[in-house]
Each structure stands twice: as C-alpha cells, then as structure tokens.
Motif scaffolding. Structure first.
Motif, PDB file in Angstrom:
ATOM      1  N   SER A 442      68.835  26.403  92.030  1.00  0.00           N
ATOM      2  CA  SER A 442      69.571  27.179  91.033  1.00  0.00           C
ATOM      3  C   SER A 442      71.055  26.886  91.190  1.00  0.00           C
ATOM      4  N   ILE A 443      71.743  26.697  90.072  1.00  0.00           N
ATOM      5  CA  ILE A 443      73.168  26.376  90.090  1.00  0.00           C
ATOM      6  C   ILE A 443      73.938  27.541  89.473  1.00  0.00           C
ATOM      7  N   TYR A 444      74.912  28.066  90.233  1.00  0.00           N
ATOM      8  CA  TYR A 444      75.727  29.182  89.786  1.00  0.00           C
ATOM      9  C   TYR A 444      77.186  28.741  89.717  1.00  0.00           C
ATOM     10  N   ASN A 447      81.758  32.425  89.411  1.00  0.00           N
ATOM     11  CA  ASN A 447      81.693  33.848  89.093  1.00  0.00           C
ATOM     12  C   ASN A 447      80.305  34.433  89.275  1.00  0.00           C
ATOM     13  N   GLY A 448      79.377  33.611  89.808  1.00  0.00           N
ATOM     14  CA  GLY A 448      78.030  34.093  90.077  1.00  0.00           C
ATOM     15  C   GLY A 448      77.085  34.015  88.900  1.00  0.00           C
ATOM     16  N   GLN A 449      77.497  33.381  87.808  1.00  0.00           N
ATOM     17  CA  GLN A 449      76.619  33.258  86.642  1.00  0.00           C
ATOM     18  C   GLN A 449      75.682  32.062  86.802  1.00  0.00           C
ATOM     19  N   LEU A 450      74.406  32.251  86.495  1.00  0.00           N
ATOM     20  CA  LEU A 450      73.417  31.183  86.588  1.00  0.00           C
ATOM     21  C   LEU A 450      73.662  30.160  85.481  1.00  0.00           C
ATOM     22  N   ILE A 451      73.862  28.897  85.865  1.00  0.00           N
ATOM     23  CA  ILE A 451      74.125  27.828  84.903  1.00  0.00           C
ATOM     24  C   ILE A 451      72.839  27.087  84.543  1.00  0.00           C
ATOM     25  N   THR A 469      84.077  20.222  85.220  1.00  0.00           N
ATOM     26  CA  THR A 469      84.882  20.238  86.443  1.00  0.00           C
ATOM     27  C   THR A 469      84.973  21.654  86.993  1.00  0.00           C
ATOM     28  N   GLY A 470      84.774  21.780  88.303  1.00  0.00           N
ATOM     29  CA  GLY A 470      84.866  23.101  88.917  1.00  0.00           C
ATOM     30  C   GLY A 470      84.068  23.178  90.198  1.00  0.00           C
ATOM     31  N   ILE A 471      83.954  24.400  90.732  1.00  0.00           N
ATOM     32  CA  ILE A 471      83.225  24.666  91.971  1.00  0.00           C
ATOM     33  C   ILE A 471      81.937  25.401  91.627  1.00  0.00           C
ATOM     34  N   TYR A 472      80.829  24.974  92.204  1.00  0.00           N
ATOM     35  CA  TYR A 472      79.521  25.567  91.942  1.00  0.00           C
ATOM     36  C   TYR A 472      78.814  25.876  93.255  1.00  0.00           C
ATOM     37  N   LEU A 473      77.914  26.832  93.212  1.00  0.00           N
ATOM     38  CA  LEU A 473      77.044  27.151  94.332  1.00  0.00           C
ATOM     39  C   LEU A 473      75.627  26.729  93.981  1.00  0.00           C
ATOM     40  N   LEU A 474      75.040  25.911  94.834  1.00  0.00           N
ATOM     41  CA  LEU A 474      73.671  25.434  94.650  1.00  0.00           C
ATOM     42  C   LEU A 474      72.773  26.187  95.622  1.00  0.00           C
ATOM     43  N   GLU A 475      71.803  26.895  95.085  1.00  0.00           N
ATOM     44  CA  GLU A 475      70.880  27.672  95.908  1.00  0.00           C
ATOM     45  C   GLU A 475      69.519  26.984  95.903  1.00  0.00           C
ATOM     46  N   PHE A 476      69.080  26.562  97.082  1.00  0.00           N
ATOM     47  CA  PHE A 476      67.794  25.903  97.251  1.00  0.00           C
ATOM     48  C   PHE A 476      66.803  26.923  97.809  1.00  0.00           C
ATOM     49  N   ASN A 477      65.647  27.052  97.150  1.00  0.00           N
ATOM     50  CA  ASN A 477      64.656  28.044  97.545  1.00  0.00           C
ATOM     51  C   ASN A 477      63.329  27.392  97.870  1.00  0.00           C
ATOM     52  N   VAL A 488      81.498  20.573  94.492  1.00  0.00           N
ATOM     53  CA  VAL A 488      82.696  20.430  93.676  1.00  0.00           C
ATOM     54  C   VAL A 488      82.473  19.283  92.697  1.00  0.00           C
ATOM     55  N   ILE A 489      82.636  19.574  91.406  1.00  0.00           N
ATOM     56  CA  ILE A 489      82.563  18.550  90.335  1.00  0.00           C
ATOM     57  C   ILE A 489      83.982  18.211  89.920  1.00  0.00           C
ATOM     58  N   ASN A 490      84.328  16.911  89.988  1.00  0.00           N
ATOM     59  CA  ASN A 490      85.678  16.502  89.589  1.00  0.00           C
ATOM     60  C   ASN A 490      85.637  15.647  88.344  1.00  0.00           C
TER      61      ASN A 490
END
Length: 490
Positions: A442-444, A447-451, A469-477, A488-490
């Motif tokens: 899951s990619i957020y 701001n914590g919104q699911l992308i 471009t920006g910073i994302y959190l990748l959650e592996f389950n 980080v996407i540049n």
C-alpha cells in the motif's frame, strides 16, 4: 591620466549603485502578489506566463505580506537577496524558487526577526539558503536542493531563535549542512519526517543536522527523519547537538534512520538531557578512522550533569557502537523506567567488536539489551566480550549489563533490517532487495492518504510506480509481518 582615473571611479561607482538596487514595499499593510509587484516595479520583476524574473533585490516591509497562492516559478538573478520583515506565505501546489542561471546562484532568503514565514510545497534551489532570524517559521513538503553558501553560511536552513517547524521536506545535495543553529542561539525546532541526503558537499567538519544549545522549556525534536550521507564525504556526520557555551540541551531524537555518515548521533556538553530512542543507526563509518569518529552514538561532556536515556535503538556496522567520553553518562536500560532493548551488531574496528566503550569513570546501567544480534540469544559472556569498562581497564566505570535480552527481536525486526528499496530517491523505477512473504503493498502520501494498492507475488522484486514528486510511505503486508519504508520520488 587624472581624467581617466576619475572616469573609471565614476563608472565603478555606477556599477556599485546598480548592484545595490532594490525594491521595498511601501509598509502600508497591503497583501501583494507577484503580479502586484510587477505592476508596481516592472524594472524589479517581470513575468512571462507563469515564470517571473527578479533582477533587483526585494524587501517586504514589516506590515506588508507577499502571498504566493498559485503555481509558478520565480527565477532570481545572481547575488540577489530577498528580505522579509513582514509576512511571506507560499501556499500552492508547486512553487519554484531558482536561479536564472544555476551556475550563478542568488544570495538566498533572509527572514528578519518578527517576520511570519509559512512555506508549503515549494522547491528552493541554486540559491544561498534560508537565514531564519524569526521565531515564526514553517517549511513543509518542500524540496531544498543544490544550494550554496550565501546569506546562510552555517547550513541551508540556519536558525537563530524560536521553535521552527521543519516537516516533510526533502533536503539534498546542498553545499552546506541541511539544518543548523548557532552555538548560543537556544533554538528548539521541530524537525519531523524529512528526507535528508548528501548535504555539506563542501565536506567541512559539520554534520547534516548541526544544533547548538536549546530552549529550556521546549525540547529540540528530531523525529522520524531519514539522514543518509554521501560516502564520498569523509567529514560529514549525521546529527550533532552541542552545548559549548554553558547553556543547556533539552532534546528528543527518536525514530530516525541514519546511514552512511561519518558518525550517527553525538551529544556534547554538560547541563544536557536527551532521549535517544528507536533510531536505526547503520554504516556510519565514511571517514574510516576510529580515532576520529565513527560512533553510532557518541556522548562527551566535561561535567557530570549529562543525562541521556537510550532505548530501542538498532546500531549496526559503525566503527563503534556507543562511546561515552570524559564525564558523560548514558542510561541504556534499567529495572524501573528504561526498557533498554537496544540492538548491537558488527560495530567495530581493527578486527575487534565494540558495542559499548565506557571511556569514563562513571558507572553505566545497560540492562535488557541485545549485544550481539548475529549470535542471539546472548549470554553474559557474549555481552562482556563487546563492552569495554572496568573489567577491562581498572580506572573505567563499571557497566551493569545483566540481564541481557534478545527475546524482544521478532521476525518483523529481521525483515525490516534485511529488506531494502533501491534506488531511493527514484524517478519511478523501484527494486526490492527481497520479497520474503509480503502479499500486498500500500502506498500512502505524506498526509496518510492511500494512493494505491498493489498485490505482490513471489519474485515481484521490480516495478515502476507512476507517482508525482514527493515523499511516500510504502507499507508491505504479509500474514505475520508488516514493514513500512519511506520512498522519495524525484
């Protein structure tokens, strides 16, 4: 000859006058846009489409506001300074501040005391940094990159007072360190969730975050940042907090990932209190000289009034794990308030493993830690083998490390340590070093919104992500594991 000299002097005087030209807003309490400034002073700033060009210095007076609330680019001429005495608000989806010619940087931004600064979603590049003299300063979700030493010499964001909010930014490859304060500034910023990499390209003996003394009533907070060094730089540490002028330190350094610097975290000076918790501190050995640095955590105080409480840190493959010097002290775990649970692995030099070196005559409590992760569970003898203290050198203080404990390590801890994302930052192409048993990703956004969500299968180690471009959190389950990584996407 006299006439020629006078002519040359007159010409030089004109050149100086031209270089010092500036436009100052009238100080009448007005909110200005860049279009307003174009109309007021077309010789200072011009516009073509959504690109504005500044060719004279700009000063926003104390009662005035410069508001940028639409996407645009402001190109700034060589050596020019933007000075804010009033309010500066940048609140659009994407605003770029850059040099007209990247090889000719502008001087930067100077935010005077009592100015009100709020910068959102901006790119600040090819300038001389941000000199922050005000108490009211916020920069969020911005990219600060490829800046040089200009109006701000100590770092690209240089703080003098107050409690600045520096959150969710990407700060990369600037000539100077990323964030700093003066030795006697008493500053306590909130530095949260920033991606910081390869700063201090000048390779001076300063860390990427270089803080002086703090406010007494408000702690300096360095929380959940990623701080990655450039391994070509042998002088640049990650985090330093120093009290060298008889002030005080009140700091919280939690949940950071710190890799590939000269050293990880250092706290220097007496009258100091710090929490250092749940940080991953790995491979901070770029200088390669154990006599000069390379500690995961290093504490040094000339007096016995330092109190550092450390727990839950993962300290691996540094030249030293933790070094305690002069009259410094640390609590690494006790039977009352500190759970310990620090993990050490492969910290050493010269073929010897050094998890903890107590180079003081102070006693240290260090209970409930895993001293040799690769050989878990540990015995008392395993711990003794990697700790230097009274039992090794009689004039050193005793380290109390009984009981040792590796039972808190879980499968998730192992997975988190072993799985890597690369390249990071990336333009979209992503590789996983391994895909153990994860079923979904899951990619957020920040701001914590699911992308997006993606199903994973064995062998799904390469993918392309179409992200802005920006910073994302990748959650592996997986069935029994969950791992979160920053991308980080540049």
């Amino acid at each position: 000859m006299k006439k020629l000299l006078l002519t040359l002097f007159a010409s030089f005087g004109v050149m100086v006058m031209l270089s010092a030209q500036s436009y100052t807003t009238p100080d009448t309490g007005v909110i200005y846009s860049l279009d307003d400034l174009v109309a007021l002073s077309p010789s200072t700033i011009s516009v073509s489409g959504s690109t504005y060009t500044l060719v004279d210095e700009l000063i926003i007076s104390a009662s005035d506001t410069l508001l940028i609330d639409s996407d645009l680019t402001l190109e700034i001429d060589e050596g020019l300074l933007i000075t804010i005495f009033g309010t500066f608000s940048v609140d659009a989806d994407h605003v770029v501040f850059t040099a007209i010619d990247p090889t000719m940087p502008y001087e930067g931004f100077r935010f005077e005391q009592l100015s009100d600064i709020n910068i959102q979603n901006a790119t600040i590049a090819y300038g001389g940094g941000l000199r922050v003299l005000t108490e009211t300063f916020t920069i969020n979700n911005s990219l600060i990159t490829n800046n040089v030493s200009g109006v701000s010499t100590g770092s690209v964001i240089s703080l003098l007072r107050g409690r600045a909010q520096i959150t969710n930014n990407t700060i990369t490859y600037n000539d100077t360190p990323a964030i700093s304060s003066g030795a006697n500034s008493n500053v306590s910023p909130y530095i949260f969730n920033n991606y910081i990499e390869g700063n201090n390209q000048e390779n001076s003996n300063r860390p990427q975050i270089n803080m002086g003394s703090t406010m007494v009533e408000e702690p300096l907070e360095i929380i959940q940042n990623t701080i990655i060094g450039d391994r070509n730089l042998d002088q640049v540490g990650a985090i330093a907090v120093s009290n060298v002028l008889d002030n005080s330190i009140n700091a919280i350094i939690d949940n950071n990932t710190i890799t590939n610097n000269r050293y990880g975290i250092t706290v220097v000076g007496g009258n100091s209190f710090a929490y250092i918790r749940n940080n991953i501190i790995e491979d901070n050995d770029t200088q390669g000289s154990p006599n000069l640095g390379g500690s995961g955590i290093s504490l040094n105080s000339p007096s016995d009034d330092m109190e550092v409480i450390a727990s839950g840190n993962e300290i691996r493959r540094n030249l030293w794990g933790i070094t305690v010097i002069d009259e410094a002290s640390i609590n690494l775990g006790d039977n009352t308030d500190n759970v310990g649970q620090n993990v050490f692995s492969e910290n050493g030099n010269g073929g010897v493993i050094y998890a903890l070196y107590n180079n003081t005559d102070n006693a240290i409590t260090a209970m409930h830690n895993c001293w040799d992760e690769a050989n878990a569970p540990n015995s008392l003898a395993d711990a003794e083998a990697v700790i230097v203290h009274e039992n090794d050198i009689s004039n050193l203080g005793l380290v109390t490390f009984d009981p040792v404990n590796c039972a808190f390590l879980s499968i998730e801890d192992v997975v988190l340590n072993e799985m890597k994302l690369y390249p990071n930052p990336t333009s979209g192409q992503l590789n996983l070093s391994q895909n153990i048993s994860f079923q979904t990703m899951s990619i957020y956004n920040i701001n914590g919104q699911l992308i997006m969500q993606k199903a994973l299968h064995v062998g799904d180690n390469e993918m392309h992500l179409n992200l802005n471009t920006g910073i994302y959190l990748l959650e592996f389950n997986g069935e029994s594991t969950k791992v979160t990584k920053k991308l980080v996407i540049n």
